[in-house]
Scaffold this motif. Structure first.
Motif, short mmCIF file in Angstrom:
data_model
loop_
_atom_site.label_atom_id
_atom_site.label_comp_id
_atom_site.label_asym_id
_atom_site.label_seq_id
_atom_site.Cartn_x
_atom_site.Cartn_y
_atom_site.Cartn_z
N THR A 161 43.81 31.61 41.19
CA THR A 161 42.97 32.74 41.55
C THR A 161 42.59 32.62 43.02
O THR A 161 42.79 31.59 43.64
CB THR A 161 41.67 32.77 40.72
OG1 THR A 161 40.91 31.62 41.02
CG2 THR A 161 41.96 32.80 39.23
N GLY A 162 42.03 33.66 43.57
CA GLY A 162 41.44 33.60 44.90
C GLY A 162 42.36 34.04 46.01
O GLY A 162 43.54 34.32 45.82
N ASN A 187 45.73 35.13 38.24
CA ASN A 187 44.62 35.97 37.80
C ASN A 187 44.04 36.67 39.02
O ASN A 187 43.62 36.03 39.97
CB ASN A 187 43.54 35.12 37.13
CG ASN A 187 42.46 36.00 36.56
OD1 ASN A 187 42.71 36.77 35.65
ND2 ASN A 187 41.26 35.90 37.09
N ALA A 188 44.06 38.00 38.98
CA ALA A 188 43.52 38.80 40.07
C ALA A 188 42.36 39.65 39.55
O ALA A 188 42.43 40.15 38.44
CB ALA A 188 44.61 39.70 40.65
N ASP A 212 48.39 44.86 42.61
CA ASP A 212 49.66 45.05 43.33
C ASP A 212 50.06 43.79 44.10
O ASP A 212 51.22 43.40 44.11
CB ASP A 212 49.57 46.24 44.29
CG ASP A 212 49.48 47.57 43.56
OD1 ASP A 212 49.86 47.63 42.37
OD2 ASP A 212 49.03 48.55 44.19
N ALA A 213 49.09 43.15 44.72
CA ALA A 213 49.38 41.92 45.47
C ALA A 213 49.82 40.81 44.53
O ALA A 213 50.76 40.07 44.81
CB ALA A 213 48.15 41.48 46.28
N THR A 255 38.42 39.74 35.31
CA THR A 255 37.32 39.02 35.92
C THR A 255 37.15 37.72 35.17
O THR A 255 37.12 37.70 33.95
CB THR A 255 36.03 39.85 35.83
OG1 THR A 255 36.25 41.08 36.50
CG2 THR A 255 34.86 39.13 36.46
N SER A 256 37.05 36.62 35.90
CA SER A 256 36.86 35.32 35.26
C SER A 256 35.45 35.24 34.67
O SER A 256 34.49 35.68 35.30
CB SER A 256 37.03 34.19 36.28
OG SER A 256 38.33 34.21 36.79
N PRO A 257 35.32 34.67 33.48
CA PRO A 257 34.00 34.52 32.89
C PRO A 257 33.17 33.48 33.62
O PRO A 257 33.70 32.72 34.42
CB PRO A 257 34.30 34.07 31.46
CG PRO A 257 35.63 33.42 31.54
CD PRO A 257 36.38 34.14 32.63
#
Length: 82
Positions: free
Chosen positions: A19-20, A40-41, A46-47, A68-70
């Motif tokens: 992520t990130g 994970n976005a 698109d990216a 969205t990460s919990p």
């Protein structure tokens, strides 16, 4: 993918979630070493899809997921089926 060669992959059989903002470069490096990568976005679908395409063109395995990460307390362990 950087090398794209047929050398043994030092991380073959492993899996990672990335992520990130630096995730794209990290995902490509991990995939180049043989890791299956879940990107994970939160908003950049698109990216993330573009990184997956680049990894797959280089012979790697990746999938993008928009979520969205919990919170840290809400995380549950998961595993990739083999």
């Amino acid at each position: 993918m950087v090398s794209g060669g047929s050398a043994p992959k030092e991380l073959a059989g492993s899996a990672a979630t990335v992520t990130g903002i630096i995730g794209g470069a990290l995902a490509m490096s991990l995939a180049d070493a043989g890791t299956m990568v879940l990107i994970n976005a939160r908003t950049s679908g698109d990216a993330a899809a573009a990184v997956v395409e680049e990894i797959e063109v280089g012979g790697g395995t990746a999938v993008a997921h928009l979520a969205t990460s919990p919170s840290r307390n809400g995380l549950k362990p998961w595993s990739v089926p083999r």
